[in-house]
Design an enzyme around this catalytic site. Structure first.
Site, PDB file in Angstrom:
ATOM      1  N   MET A 276      19.696  -3.261   2.463  1.00 12.23           N
ATOM      2  CA  MET A 276      19.394  -1.585   3.317  1.00 12.23           C
ATOM      3  C   MET A 276      20.220  -1.252   4.439  1.00 12.23           C
ATOM      4  O   MET A 276      20.155  -2.001   5.136  1.00 12.23           O
ATOM      5  CB  MET A 276      17.437  -2.064   4.029  1.00 12.23           C
ATOM      6  CG  MET A 276      16.941  -1.808   2.799  1.00 12.23           C
ATOM      7  SD  MET A 276      15.424  -2.040   3.186  1.00 12.23           S
ATOM      8  CE  MET A 276      14.475  -2.550   1.507  1.00 12.23           C
TER       9      MET A 276
ATOM     10  N   ASP B 131      17.729  -6.877  -0.902  1.00 14.00           N
ATOM     11  CA  ASP B 131      17.135  -6.412  -1.050  1.00 14.00           C
ATOM     12  C   ASP B 131      18.199  -5.851   0.503  1.00 14.00           C
ATOM     13  O   ASP B 131      17.407  -5.504   1.414  1.00 14.00           O
ATOM     14  CB  ASP B 131      16.389  -5.609  -1.009  1.00 14.00           C
ATOM     15  CG  ASP B 131      15.073  -5.216  -1.916  1.00 14.00           C
ATOM     16  OD1 ASP B 131      13.955  -5.445  -2.221  1.00 14.00           O
ATOM     17  OD2 ASP B 131      15.250  -4.413  -3.002  1.00 14.00           O
TER      18      ASP B 131
ATOM     19  N   SER C 199      11.811 -11.051  -4.314  1.00 13.57           N
ATOM     20  CA  SER C 199      12.571 -10.356  -2.950  1.00 13.57           C
ATOM     21  C   SER C 199      12.604 -10.950  -2.059  1.00 13.57           C
ATOM     22  O   SER C 199      11.757 -11.523  -1.472  1.00 13.57           O
ATOM     23  CB  SER C 199      12.529  -9.158  -3.445  1.00 13.57           C
ATOM     24  OG  SER C 199      12.626  -8.781  -2.305  1.00 13.57           O
TER      25      SER C 199
ATOM     26  N   GLY D 124       8.481  -9.359  -3.728  1.00 16.57           N
ATOM     27  CA  GLY D 124       8.258 -10.130  -2.499  1.00 16.57           C
ATOM     28  C   GLY D 124       6.991 -10.437  -2.404  1.00 16.57           C
ATOM     29  O   GLY D 124       6.790 -11.566  -2.320  1.00 16.57           O
TER      30      GLY D 124
ATOM     31  N   MET E 210      20.390  -0.284  -1.546  1.00 20.29           N
ATOM     32  CA  MET E 210      19.927   0.689  -1.328  1.00 20.29           C
ATOM     33  C   MET E 210      20.614   1.475   0.324  1.00 20.29           C
ATOM     34  O   MET E 210      20.126   1.267   1.555  1.00 20.29           O
ATOM     35  CB  MET E 210      18.318   0.100  -0.694  1.00 20.29           C
ATOM     36  CG  MET E 210      17.547   0.468  -1.663  1.00 20.29           C
ATOM     37  SD  MET E 210      16.143  -0.338  -1.152  1.00 20.29           S
ATOM     38  CE  MET E 210      16.496  -1.992  -1.443  1.00 20.29           C
TER      39      MET E 210
ATOM     40  N   GLY F 123       9.256  -3.363   2.088  1.00 23.41           N
ATOM     41  CA  GLY F 123       8.094  -4.141   0.448  1.00 23.41           C
ATOM     42  C   GLY F 123       6.329  -4.809   1.421  1.00 23.41           C
ATOM     43  O   GLY F 123       5.768  -3.576   2.719  1.00 23.41           O
TER      44      GLY F 123
ATOM     45  N   ASP G 199      10.618  -3.062  -9.349  1.00 28.04           N
ATOM     46  CA  ASP G 199      10.760  -3.808  -7.983  1.00 28.04           C
ATOM     47  C   ASP G 199       9.577  -2.982  -7.362  1.00 28.04           C
ATOM     48  O   ASP G 199      10.153  -0.870  -6.589  1.00 28.04           O
ATOM     49  CB  ASP G 199      12.255  -3.140  -7.273  1.00 28.04           C
ATOM     50  CG  ASP G 199      12.679  -3.562  -6.154  1.00 28.04           C
ATOM     51  OD1 ASP G 199      13.375  -3.474  -5.948  1.00 28.04           O
ATOM     52  OD2 ASP G 199      11.583  -3.970  -5.785  1.00 28.04           O
TER      53      ASP G 199
ATOM     54  N   MET H   9      12.137   1.898  -9.073  1.00 29.68           N
ATOM     55  CA  MET H   9      11.144   1.837  -8.811  1.00 29.68           C
ATOM     56  C   MET H   9      10.406   2.161  -8.315  1.00 29.68           C
ATOM     57  O   MET H   9      10.071   3.377  -8.701  1.00 29.68           O
ATOM     58  CB  MET H   9      12.168   2.641  -7.049  1.00 29.68           C
ATOM     59  CG  MET H   9      13.425   2.051  -6.939  1.00 29.68           C
ATOM     60  SD  MET H   9      13.406   0.806  -5.754  1.00 29.68           S
ATOM     61  CE  MET H   9      12.107   0.471  -4.609  1.00 29.68           C
TER      62      MET H   9
ATOM     63  N   HIS I 196      16.508 -11.033  -5.625  1.00 30.83           N
ATOM     64  CA  HIS I 196      16.332  -9.557  -5.808  1.00 30.83           C
ATOM     65  C   HIS I 196      16.868  -9.374  -4.151  1.00 30.83           C
ATOM     66  O   HIS I 196      16.153 -10.233  -3.365  1.00 30.83           O
ATOM     67  CB  HIS I 196      15.848  -9.493  -6.463  1.00 30.83           C
ATOM     68  CG  HIS I 196      16.049  -7.777  -6.368  1.00 30.83           C
ATOM     69  ND1 HIS I 196      16.180  -7.003  -7.127  1.00 30.83           N
ATOM     70  CD2 HIS I 196      15.301  -7.140  -5.200  1.00 30.83           C
ATOM     71  CE1 HIS I 196      16.635  -5.760  -6.556  1.00 30.83           C
ATOM     72  NE2 HIS I 196      15.387  -5.292  -5.991  1.00 30.83           N
TER      73      HIS I 196
ATOM     74  N   HIS J 252      20.272  -5.157  -4.509  1.00 29.36           N
ATOM     75  CA  HIS J 252      19.780  -3.797  -4.786  1.00 29.36           C
ATOM     76  C   HIS J 252      20.336  -3.525  -3.401  1.00 29.36           C
ATOM     77  O   HIS J 252      20.096  -3.487  -2.611  1.00 29.36           O
ATOM     78  CB  HIS J 252      18.612  -4.130  -5.197  1.00 29.36           C
ATOM     79  CG  HIS J 252      17.687  -3.000  -4.845  1.00 29.36           C
ATOM     80  ND1 HIS J 252      16.085  -2.518  -5.107  1.00 29.36           N
ATOM     81  CD2 HIS J 252      18.311  -2.071  -4.888  1.00 29.36           C
ATOM     82  CE1 HIS J 252      15.582  -1.209  -4.834  1.00 29.36           C
ATOM     83  NE2 HIS J 252      17.089  -0.626  -4.709  1.00 29.36           N
TER      84      HIS J 252
HETATM   85  C1  DX5 Z   1      11.376  -1.789  -1.169  1.00 35.53           C
HETATM   86  C2  DX5 Z   1      11.736  -2.454  -1.623  1.00 35.53           C
HETATM   87  C3  DX5 Z   1      10.577  -3.781  -2.504  1.00 35.53           C
HETATM   88  C4  DX5 Z   1      10.609  -5.279  -2.592  1.00 35.53           C
HETATM   89  C5  DX5 Z   1       9.149  -5.927  -3.741  1.00 35.53           C
HETATM   90  O1  DX5 Z   1      12.539  -0.904  -0.618  1.00 35.53           O
HETATM   91  O2  DX5 Z   1      12.800  -3.185  -2.684  1.00 35.53           O
HETATM   92  O3  DX5 Z   1      10.071  -2.844  -3.788  1.00 35.53           O
HETATM   93  O4  DX5 Z   1      12.016  -5.382  -3.962  1.00 35.53           O
HETATM   94  O5  DX5 Z   1       8.396  -5.724  -2.288  1.00 35.53           O
HETATM   95  P1  DX5 Z   1       6.800  -5.502  -2.958  1.00 35.53           P
HETATM   96  O6  DX5 Z   1       6.982  -6.535  -4.031  1.00 35.53           O
HETATM   97  O7  DX5 Z   1       6.539  -6.796  -1.208  1.00 35.53           O
HETATM   98  O8  DX5 Z   1       6.320  -4.660  -2.430  1.00 35.53           O
HETATM   99 ZN    ZN Z   2      14.739  -4.482  -4.612  1.00 37.81          ZN
END
Ligand code: DX5
Ligand code: ZN
Length: 233
Positions: free
Chosen positions: A49, A47, A20, A210, A80, A157, A188, A150, A45, A78
């Site tokens: 937001m 992310d 990520s 990530g 969000m 992260g 994830d 999720m 990936h 992804h």
């Molecule tokens: C949350 C993100 C995280 C990210 C992964 O919205 O989608 O889950 O991708 O982060 P880690 O691997 O650090 O939990």
């Molecule tokens: Zn994600």
């Protein structure tokens, strides 16, 4: 005619590791993306937001386009964000291979999934920890290339893996098998060397990580995660 985006192979053709970008210093996205890909990551990936669906704001299609131009990687976006249908064309033009939207943001999810497919990208739906796995039965699984479960509450992260997600992964895997769907099961959030084995055992076919990839030695981290996956499948 929608051109098919490149499908990615995986470990033993089964499980893909997708670092990520959320956990990377955003001023060095290209450099760290290339490091992860060189170390064996199967794709990236992104992310995305918007500060509305989740509190933080990360990056948009233009930044993801730069990463794609720098790496040529298989990238899944992804989203969000609220109203994700408004961003499909931009992310498809940015070069992503897959777009995943949140079921919680799409009252007309089937239409959004169709829009993603028409853009030439693989279509995915993501469920938050508080969304029941039965939700998957409400959607046209024939449109689905992946289901993103999720395993943390979206937005950040470095959170801890929610262990209740393991049952959800198993249930979704069973439902997809019953439906005859070959959709990927992506997990994830909070995935690391301690839990990746059981996550894959429950049916996950794509792992987003990530912190477990980018904090510390990227090469070493990806090797450790890959070896555990190989032992598990
Ligand atoms: C949350 C993100 C995280 C990210 C992964 O919205 O989608 O889950 O991708 O982060 P880690 O691997 O650090 O939990
Ligand atoms: Zn994600």
């Amino acid at each position: 005619m929608t051109e098919e985006k490149n499908k990615i192979p995986g470990i033993s053709g089964k499980v893909k590791l997708l670092p990520s970008l959320l956990s990377v210093d955003f001023s060095r996205l290209g450099e760290y993306s290339l490091k992860a890909l060189t170390a064996g990551a199967h794709g990236l990936h992104a992310d995305v937001m918007d500060g509305r669906f989740v509190p933080p704001i990360t990056f948009g299609a233009d930044i993801v386009a730069s990463v794609f131009q720098e790496t040529g990687a298989w990238i899944d976006a992804h989203l969000m964000i609220i109203e994700p249908e408004r961003q499909i064309e931009s992310f498809a033009k940015a070069g992503v291979s897959a777009i995943t939207v949140h079921a919680e943001t799409c009252p007309h999810l089937n239409r959004v999934l169709s829009m993603i497919k028409e853009s030439g990208c693989e279509a995915g739906v993501s469920f938050n920890p508080s969304t029941a796995f039965e939700e998957i039965l409400r959607y046209s699984h024939s449109l689905l290339d992946r289901v993103l479960i999720m395993s943390v509450n979206p937005g950040w992260g470095g959170q801890s893996f929610i262990r209740d997600s393991l049952l959800k992964i198993e249930k979704v895997s069973q439902i997809l098998n019953q439906l005859g769907s070959d959709a990927e099961i992506q997990v994830d959030g909070g995935v690391n060397a301690e839990n990746i084995g059981e996550i894959v055992s429950c049916g996950a076919t794509e792992i987003v990580a990530g912190t477990a990839v980018f904090k510390g030695d990227i090469n070493e981290n990806i090797t450790i995660l890959t070896e555990i996956i190989k032992k598990t499948i």
